[in-house]
Design an enzyme around this catalytic site. Structure first.
Site, PDB file in Angstrom:
ATOM      1  N   LYS A  11       0.667  -1.122  -0.097  1.00 13.36           N
ATOM      2  CA  LYS A  11      -0.005  -0.036  -0.156  1.00 13.36           C
ATOM      3  C   LYS A  11       0.724   1.336  -0.141  1.00 13.36           C
ATOM      4  O   LYS A  11       2.036   1.329   0.468  1.00 13.36           O
ATOM      5  CB  LYS A  11      -0.799   0.001   1.253  1.00 13.36           C
ATOM      6  N   ASP A 140      -2.515  -1.711  10.876  1.00 14.07           N
ATOM      7  CA  ASP A 140      -2.572  -1.717   9.350  1.00 14.07           C
ATOM      8  C   ASP A 140      -3.555  -3.117   8.700  1.00 14.07           C
ATOM      9  O   ASP A 140      -3.803  -2.827   7.581  1.00 14.07           O
ATOM     10  CB  ASP A 140      -1.324  -1.548   8.533  1.00 14.07           C
TER      11      ASP A 140
HETATM   12  O1  C5P Z   1      -0.444  -1.404  15.454  1.00 13.66           O
HETATM   13  P1  C5P Z   1       1.330  -1.770  15.274  1.00 13.66           P
HETATM   14  O2  C5P Z   1       1.678  -3.119  16.199  1.00 13.66           O
HETATM   15  O3  C5P Z   1       1.341  -2.124  13.788  1.00 13.66           O
HETATM   16  O4  C5P Z   1       2.175  -0.306  15.579  1.00 13.66           O
HETATM   17  C1  C5P Z   1       3.444  -0.706  15.898  1.00 13.66           C
HETATM   18  C2  C5P Z   1       3.766   0.584  16.728  1.00 13.66           C
HETATM   19  O5  C5P Z   1       3.594   1.652  15.783  1.00 13.66           O
HETATM   20  C3  C5P Z   1       2.996   0.701  18.015  1.00 13.66           C
HETATM   21  O6  C5P Z   1       3.736   0.196  19.113  1.00 13.66           O
HETATM   22  C4  C5P Z   1       3.012   2.315  18.348  1.00 13.66           C
HETATM   23  O7  C5P Z   1       4.278   2.627  18.604  1.00 13.66           O
HETATM   24  C5  C5P Z   1       2.892   2.761  16.574  1.00 13.66           C
HETATM   25  N1  C5P Z   1       1.878   3.366  16.240  1.00 13.66           N
HETATM   26  C6  C5P Z   1       1.339   4.521  16.790  1.00 13.66           C
HETATM   27  N2  C5P Z   1      -0.055   4.994  16.367  1.00 13.66           N
HETATM   28  C7  C5P Z   1      -0.689   4.197  15.446  1.00 13.66           C
HETATM   29  C8  C5P Z   1      -0.153   2.865  14.911  1.00 13.66           C
HETATM   30  C9  C5P Z   1       1.106   2.625  15.292  1.00 13.66           C
HETATM   31  O8  C5P Z   1       1.909   5.082  17.734  1.00 13.66           O
HETATM   32  N3  C5P Z   1      -1.703   4.712  14.878  1.00 13.66           N
END
Ligand code: C5P
Length: 292
Positions: A11, A140
């Site tokens: 993406k 995502d």
């Molecule tokens: O949700 P995911 O595990 O992919 O996110 C990885 C990291 O990215 C989270 O631990 C956080 O530090 C950051 N993140 C965030 N805000 C979001 C998505 C991700 O701070 N909306």
């Protein structure tokens, strides 16, 4: 033993803004995501087993973990728990997308595994349950599960999907630079006083972009709040963005938390020429198009 195959598309974020930081540490985002044809290939095999077990092999990138550090393995395990199936699951990944690059490669792999498992088991879970499982794996992953063009809000998991977009040509450019998502968010926090005061979303910009995508009109300037926090520490990516514009891109932007940058091109020929120039300059350039 049954096997199914799924494509896990990359993406790009055509618009990405952040309006605040939540008490759980996540950020409130508003982003327009767009899936392109460039994709990893995933095949998932399942056979009956006394105990649920998941294994994984990777072709094309030997540095990727194949245990629960890989979101694809976590997705298969989460599906087995949620559906109550006792299966031996084998995941084969043909990796084409650059890793830790802002293209949601890992999330897209996890989403493809969820789609594959759901097909293999003849869809025992509702769409709402599948999206909730996806959100538990990563912010995502729900978007990647659906794909296409979507406006994503919340931490990324609240979706307005199936927005129509006239297909366009893209050149995605990655260098040897890497940027992990948590690292990019930390750099962004430092540059924005930790988002202590919530910001108002610029919904006008977003609406203009969505209208141009729908009508196949020239794109308005694209925006990604991560660019100013990430590109200064990724000079090759910053240079690639300048080159894309010089090579005729209508617009160029960094994708997600970077450092991959992409250009939107008016024709396949223009995209191919730019891809060749960037490859000659030592980049990994991928010429691709809006996913079908
Ligand atoms: O949700 P995911 O595990 O992919 O996110 C990885 C990291 O990215 C989270 O631990 C956080 O530090 C950051 N993140 C965030 N805000 C979001 C998505 C991700 O701070 N909306």
């Amino acid at each position: 033993m049954n096997t199914v195959r799924e494509y896990a598309g990359a993406k790009v974020n055509l618009y990405l803004d952040i309006t605040g930081k939540r008490t759980d540490g996540y950020h409130e985002i508003r982003t327009v995501m767009h899936t392109v044809a460039l994709a990893d290939e995933i095949s998932v095999t399942a056979s009956p087993s006394h105990t649920p077990v998941v294994s994984m092999t990777v072709e094309g990138d030997t540095f990727l973990p194949t245990d629960t550090r890989n979101l694809a393995v976590r997705a298969a395990e989460a599906f087995l728990v949620a559906s109550g199936r006792s299966l031996a699951v084998g995941i084969r990944l043909k990796k084409r997308l650059p890793v830790a690059a802002g293209l949601a490669g890992g999330s897209s792999n996890a989403a493809a595994v969820l789609r594959a498992m759901n097909r293999l088991c003849r869809k025992p879970l509702t769409s709402a349950r599948m999206l909730a499982l996806a959100a538990g794996i990563g912010s995502d992953v729900p978007y990647c599960y659906v794909g296409g063009t979507a406006l994503c809000t919340g931490r990324g998991e609240i979706l307005k999907t199936r927005l129509y977009a006239v297909p366009r040509w893209f050149v995605l450019v990655s260098s040897e630079e890497r940027m992990s998502t948590p690292h990019a968010y930390a750099a962004l926090d430092a540059a924005n006083a930790d988002f202590s005061a919530p910001l108002l979303p610029d919904t006008e910009k977003e609406a203009q972009l969505l209208a141009a995508l729908r009508d196949g009109e020239p794109l308005p300037p694209l925006y990604n709040i991560f660019e100013t926090a990430v590109l200064p520490s990724c000079p090759r990516a910053a240079e690639a963005k300048i080159r894309l514009l010089a090579l005729g891109a209508e617009r160029a932007l960094m994708s997600g938390s970077g450092p991959t940058v992409f250009g939107v091109f008016p024709s396949q020929e223009a995209a191919q020429r730019a891809g060749e120039d960037l490859t000659a300059a030592g980049y990994r350039a991928f010429v691709t198009r809006t996913a079908e």
